[in-house]
Design a protein around this motif. Structure first.
Motif, PDB file in Angstrom:
ATOM      1  N   ASP A  88       0.860  -1.182   0.000  1.00  0.00           N
ATOM      2  CA  ASP A  88       0.000   0.000   0.000  1.00  0.00           C
ATOM      3  C   ASP A  88       0.900   1.236   0.000  1.00  0.00           C
ATOM      4  N   ILE A  89       0.330   2.379  -0.346  1.00  0.00           N
ATOM      5  CA  ILE A  89       1.130   3.589  -0.528  1.00  0.00           C
ATOM      6  C   ILE A  89       1.772   4.061   0.778  1.00  0.00           C
ATOM      7  N   PHE A  90       1.050   3.989   1.889  1.00  0.00           N
ATOM      8  CA  PHE A  90       1.594   4.501   3.148  1.00  0.00           C
ATOM      9  C   PHE A  90       2.811   3.699   3.601  1.00  0.00           C
ATOM     10  N   SER A  91       2.691   2.368   3.651  1.00  0.00           N
ATOM     11  CA  SER A  91       3.831   1.561   4.093  1.00  0.00           C
ATOM     12  C   SER A  91       4.989   1.646   3.104  1.00  0.00           C
ATOM     13  N   THR A  92       4.673   1.780   1.829  1.00  0.00           N
ATOM     14  CA  THR A  92       5.718   1.931   0.811  1.00  0.00           C
ATOM     15  C   THR A  92       6.525   3.199   1.071  1.00  0.00           C
ATOM     16  N   GLU A  93       5.838   4.316   1.260  1.00  0.00           N
ATOM     17  CA  GLU A  93       6.529   5.581   1.525  1.00  0.00           C
ATOM     18  C   GLU A  93       7.302   5.532   2.836  1.00  0.00           C
ATOM     19  N   ARG A  94       6.681   5.019   3.894  1.00  0.00           N
ATOM     20  CA  ARG A  94       7.320   5.000   5.213  1.00  0.00           C
ATOM     21  C   ARG A  94       8.536   4.076   5.230  1.00  0.00           C
ATOM     22  N   SER A  95       8.529   3.032   4.398  1.00  0.00           N
ATOM     23  CA  SER A  95       9.676   2.122   4.380  1.00  0.00           C
ATOM     24  C   SER A  95      10.966   2.873   4.046  1.00  0.00           C
ATOM     25  N   VAL A  96      10.849   3.891   3.203  1.00  0.00           N
ATOM     26  CA  VAL A  96      12.028   4.681   2.841  1.00  0.00           C
ATOM     27  C   VAL A  96      12.147   5.914   3.723  1.00  0.00           C
ATOM     28  N   LYS A  97      11.081   6.703   3.819  1.00  0.00           N
ATOM     29  CA  LYS A  97      11.154   7.974   4.549  1.00  0.00           C
ATOM     30  C   LYS A  97      11.510   7.789   6.020  1.00  0.00           C
ATOM     31  N   SER A  98      10.964   6.780   6.661  1.00  0.00           N
ATOM     32  CA  SER A  98      11.209   6.564   8.090  1.00  0.00           C
ATOM     33  C   SER A  98      12.289   5.533   8.373  1.00  0.00           C
ATOM     34  N   ASN A  99      12.476   4.558   7.476  1.00  0.00           N
ATOM     35  CA  ASN A  99      13.347   3.426   7.780  1.00  0.00           C
ATOM     36  C   ASN A  99      14.527   3.252   6.831  1.00  0.00           C
ATOM     37  N   ASN A 100      14.646   4.138   5.851  1.00  0.00           N
ATOM     38  CA  ASN A 100      15.762   4.096   4.901  1.00  0.00           C
ATOM     39  C   ASN A 100      15.938   2.700   4.303  1.00  0.00           C
ATOM     40  N   CYS A 101      14.836   2.118   3.922  1.00  0.00           N
ATOM     41  CA  CYS A 101      14.772   0.771   3.373  1.00  0.00           C
ATOM     42  C   CYS A 101      15.439   0.722   1.995  1.00  0.00           C
ATOM     43  N   ASP A 121       7.249   2.865  -8.415  1.00  0.00           N
ATOM     44  CA  ASP A 121       7.618   4.225  -8.817  1.00  0.00           C
ATOM     45  C   ASP A 121       7.650   5.154  -7.606  1.00  0.00           C
ATOM     46  N   ARG A 122       6.650   5.053  -6.755  1.00  0.00           N
ATOM     47  CA  ARG A 122       6.604   5.911  -5.569  1.00  0.00           C
ATOM     48  C   ARG A 122       7.760   5.592  -4.625  1.00  0.00           C
ATOM     49  N   TRP A 123       8.065   4.305  -4.437  1.00  0.00           N
ATOM     50  CA  TRP A 123       9.173   3.885  -3.580  1.00  0.00           C
ATOM     51  C   TRP A 123      10.493   4.488  -4.056  1.00  0.00           C
ATOM     52  N   LEU A 124      10.689   4.488  -5.365  1.00  0.00           N
ATOM     53  CA  LEU A 124      11.934   5.012  -5.926  1.00  0.00           C
ATOM     54  C   LEU A 124      12.021   6.536  -5.824  1.00  0.00           C
ATOM     55  N   GLU A 125      10.897   7.210  -5.749  1.00  0.00           N
ATOM     56  CA  GLU A 125      10.871   8.670  -5.605  1.00  0.00           C
ATOM     57  C   GLU A 125      11.173   9.114  -4.179  1.00  0.00           C
ATOM     58  N   CYS A 126      10.924   8.262  -3.212  1.00  0.00           N
ATOM     59  CA  CYS A 126      11.063   8.638  -1.798  1.00  0.00           C
ATOM     60  C   CYS A 126      12.525   8.718  -1.376  1.00  0.00           C
ATOM     61  N   GLU A 127      12.771   9.589  -0.396  1.00  0.00           N
ATOM     62  CA  GLU A 127      14.094   9.716   0.198  1.00  0.00           C
ATOM     63  C   GLU A 127      13.971   9.621   1.712  1.00  0.00           C
ATOM     64  N   PHE A 128      15.011   9.127   2.340  1.00  0.00           N
ATOM     65  CA  PHE A 128      15.040   9.036   3.795  1.00  0.00           C
ATOM     66  C   PHE A 128      14.910  10.429   4.383  1.00  0.00           C
ATOM     67  N   ALA A 129      13.984  10.599   5.318  1.00  0.00           N
ATOM     68  CA  ALA A 129      13.699  11.913   5.898  1.00  0.00           C
ATOM     69  C   ALA A 129      14.715  12.326   6.948  1.00  0.00           C
ATOM     70  N   GLY A 130      15.395  11.362   7.556  1.00  0.00           N
ATOM     71  CA  GLY A 130      16.308  11.706   8.634  1.00  0.00           C
ATOM     72  C   GLY A 130      15.527  12.231   9.821  1.00  0.00           C
ATOM     73  N   GLY A 131      15.951  13.355  10.377  1.00  0.00           N
ATOM     74  CA  GLY A 131      15.229  13.966  11.495  1.00  0.00           C
ATOM     75  C   GLY A 131      15.026  13.006  12.650  1.00  0.00           C
ATOM     76  N   HIS A 132      13.783  12.924  13.147  1.00  0.00           N
ATOM     77  CA  HIS A 132      13.506  12.050  14.297  1.00  0.00           C
ATOM     78  C   HIS A 132      13.609  10.565  13.944  1.00  0.00           C
ATOM     79  N   SER A 133      13.662  10.233  12.650  1.00  0.00           N
ATOM     80  CA  SER A 133      13.824   8.831  12.249  1.00  0.00           C
ATOM     81  C   SER A 133      15.283   8.385  12.277  1.00  0.00           C
TER      82      SER A 133
END
Length: 148
Positions: A88-101, A121-133
């Motif tokens: 799903d879109i949320f877990s896909t995004e969070r896998s990278v943004k929050s967990n640097n998957c 495509d969305r997974w490849l667009e995401c970047e690790f957010a850093g910050g509190h993660s």
């Protein structure tokens, strides 16, 4: 970016679609198998894919099997690898943004090919957010090294 793809027999057709999609988008793709629908052992493919990332031959990988679960479990046994099942879109995004998957896992028996490509495509667009993660990912890495 160089990517690596791998699957078991249950996801062979999905892997071929994913590989073609990535190549059409201009990515260089390493295919670690499988190359047909004959029975195979998915842990061997997951190990091969992760080794390509660990050795620096690819930056990210996409693993596919019936559910994505077995591939994720195996990939997460490899040093320094963070893999997540993404359906799903949320877990896909969070896998990278929050967990640097670095490894996306999908189940060919769970997700439609069109959805898989959209999430990829969305997974490849995401970047690790850093910050509190960042402290969380740092601790994951410390735990990983502690038990090696």
């Amino acid at each position: 970016m160089k990517l690596v793809v791998g699957c078991d027999e249950a996801a062979y057709k999905l892997k071929e679609r994913v590989k073609n999609h990535l190549e059409e988008k201009g990515y260089e793709v390493i295919d670690v198998g499988v190359y047909n629908e004959d029975p195979s052992l998915y842990p061997a493919t997951a190990e091969k894919l992760c080794k390509e990332i660990i050795d620096g031959h690819a930056q990210k990988g996409i693993l596919m099997c019936g559910t994505g679960i077995g591939m994720a479990i195996t990939a997460n046994k490899m040093p320094g690898i963070r893999a997540a099942v993404c359906h799903d879109i949320f877990s896909t995004e969070r896998s990278v943004k929050s967990n640097n998957c670095q490894v996306m896992c999908m189940g060919a028996r769970i997700i439609a090919p069109e959805s898989a490509l959209m999430l990829l495509d969305r997974w490849l667009e995401c970047e690790f957010a850093g910050g509190h993660s960042k402290p969380k990912v740092d601790l994951i890495n410390e735990i990983d090294q502690k038990y090696r």
